[in-house]
Scaffold this motif. Structure first.
Motif, short mmCIF file in Angstrom:
data_model
loop_
_atom_site.label_atom_id
_atom_site.label_comp_id
_atom_site.label_asym_id
_atom_site.label_seq_id
_atom_site.Cartn_x
_atom_site.Cartn_y
_atom_site.Cartn_z
N UNK A 72 21.06 63.91 53.08
CA UNK A 72 21.38 63.65 54.61
C UNK A 72 20.38 63.01 55.25
N UNK A 73 20.29 61.64 55.45
CA UNK A 73 19.46 61.19 56.29
C UNK A 73 19.82 60.71 57.88
N UNK A 74 20.74 60.51 57.56
CA UNK A 74 21.75 59.51 59.48
C UNK A 74 22.96 59.94 59.40
N UNK A 75 24.20 60.70 60.54
CA UNK A 75 24.83 60.81 60.97
C UNK A 75 26.07 59.61 60.50
N UNK A 76 27.16 60.14 59.29
CA UNK A 76 28.09 58.83 59.20
C UNK A 76 29.25 60.21 59.72
N UNK A 77 30.35 59.29 59.41
CA UNK A 77 31.78 59.42 59.46
C UNK A 77 32.47 59.26 57.54
N UNK A 78 32.89 60.36 57.72
CA UNK A 78 33.46 59.81 55.95
C UNK A 78 34.65 59.92 56.15
N UNK A 79 35.73 59.38 57.17
CA UNK A 79 37.02 58.60 57.57
C UNK A 79 36.58 57.36 57.84
N UNK A 116 40.24 61.73 60.58
CA UNK A 116 39.68 62.84 61.11
C UNK A 116 39.69 63.11 62.72
N UNK A 117 40.25 64.26 63.35
CA UNK A 117 39.98 64.16 64.66
C UNK A 117 39.99 65.92 65.23
N UNK A 118 40.47 66.31 66.29
CA UNK A 118 40.17 67.49 66.78
C UNK A 118 39.41 68.49 66.54
N UNK A 119 39.62 69.83 65.78
CA UNK A 119 38.29 70.62 65.95
C UNK A 119 37.59 70.86 64.67
N UNK A 143 47.35 61.48 59.73
CA UNK A 143 46.69 61.75 58.39
C UNK A 143 47.71 62.37 56.62
N UNK A 144 47.24 62.18 56.00
CA UNK A 144 48.26 62.44 54.99
C UNK A 144 48.64 63.58 54.35
N UNK A 145 49.17 64.03 53.97
CA UNK A 145 49.48 64.58 53.29
C UNK A 145 48.46 65.17 52.41
N UNK A 146 47.23 64.13 51.55
CA UNK A 146 46.69 64.64 50.23
C UNK A 146 45.66 65.27 51.22
N UNK A 147 44.83 64.47 51.76
CA UNK A 147 43.97 64.87 52.56
C UNK A 147 43.95 66.07 53.90
N UNK A 148 45.07 66.20 53.88
CA UNK A 148 45.55 68.13 54.48
C UNK A 148 45.30 68.73 53.97
N UNK A 149 45.53 68.91 53.13
CA UNK A 149 45.46 69.52 51.70
C UNK A 149 43.99 69.65 50.95
N UNK A 150 43.18 68.26 50.91
CA UNK A 150 41.77 68.82 50.39
C UNK A 150 41.13 69.47 51.83
#
Length: 299
Positions: free
Chosen positions: A242-249, A191-194, A1-8
């Motif tokens: 939101x119609x169906x499950x998805x992953x933003x990553x 994205x992973x973990x908690x 995970x890059x720093x910008x994503x962690x900031x978001x």
């Protein structure tokens, strides 16, 4: 995970200051107000934290009431409107400096099976065949109102890998086109973990959904947008289903079109598809779209 994503992710990790009151940080945006996708995503986070984990957001409806101050925190107050057998409804008001700046209503549903159908996914090239933002935007740097705009856009979007299928509005100035556009997007990291929850993926898609939706309105009129100074605009309202499950990553295709513009407003609608063709979400937004007024100068 890059720093910008962690900031978001940190931006979306609200502080709980009471049972139904949350506080979110803010940060500078591309214009002198809080980015609409940020406040919408934070409001949905606040709503979701008052809902049982077995219920997922299936729709949101919101209004942007005042420009937000990117230099001040935002307080989100959640109203527990209804907790039913299958559905839960929440209302959220975002407040800064004692005034509401944003209002959201969201509905959550317990999982159930039902009838299935969807529109087919439109044709689109492989996202990896398209230029990255770092490759694309510098090509248009000479068109922007200021040389720093490219760096500001790249920094603001650095948490997201967003790729235009065709030329963006600022690449078609003065050449009206079909009022439709497509972008592929995904988070710049896994994205992973908690943090890896269905609600987070929905909130991240909500954040991105406000970035390019009004592009199709601009394309219809050969306008480049705020970055080149030929349009003054802002989001007025925003709705998502939101119609169906998805992953933003993972790669998502954002197919966008504008059916109408009039009265200084433009309407745009979008469909978000997973890379394997499932319709994940639908979006509709109306925005303020004005040509800037000429300023008279004294001789």
């Amino acid at each position: 995970m890059n720093e910008s994503l962690q900031d978001l992710l940190d931006l979306l990790d609200l502080e709980r200051i009471d049972r139904d009151i949350f506080r979110g940080a803010s940060r500078p945006s591309l214009v002198e107000r809080v980015f609409g996708g940020q406040v919408a995503a934070q409001a949905l986070v606040a709503a979701g934290r008052t809902v049982p984990e077995d219920r997922q957001a299936h729709s949101l409806h919101s209004y942007f009431l005042r420009p937000g101050d990117p230099g001040a925190p935002i307080v989100y107050t959640v109203d527990r409107i209804r907790d039913g057998f299958s559905f839960t409804t929440r209302r959220v008001v975002a407040v800064q400096h004692g005034q509401p700046i944003f209002h959201l209503s969201a509905s959550f549903q317990a999982h159930e099976e039902g009838m299935e159908h969807q529109e087919p996914m439109p044709p689109a090239p492989d996202p990896l065949s398209l230029p990255t933002a770092d490759e694309l935007l510098p090509r248009y740097a000479h068109l922007f109102a200021h040389e720093k705009v490219v760096r500001r856009i790249l920094k603001a979007r650095s948490a997201i890998d967003l790729r235009y299928v065709d030329a963006p509005p600022f690449g078609s100035i003065g050449e009206p086109r079909e009022p439709s556009s497509q972008v592929w997007f995904r988070m710049n990291g896994k994205l992973d973990g908690a943090v890896d929850t269905p609600l987070l993926h929905i909130c991240l898609a909500t954040y991105v959904s406000d970035m390019t939706l009004l592009d199709s309105v601009l394309l219809a009129h050969g306008r480049g947008g705020w970055a080149v100074g030929d349009v003054v605009g802002a989001s007025l309202d925003h709705a998502m289903w939101f119609h169906r499950p998805f992953r933003a990553d993972e790669w998502l295709l954002y197919d966008q079109a504008s059916p109408s513009s009039s009265g200084g407003r433009g309407l745009a609608r979008g469909r978000i598809f997973t890379q394997d063709g499932r319709l994940a979400a639908s979006v509709i937004q109306e925005g303020l779209i004005r040509a800037p007024r000429a300023t008279s100068r004294k001789p």
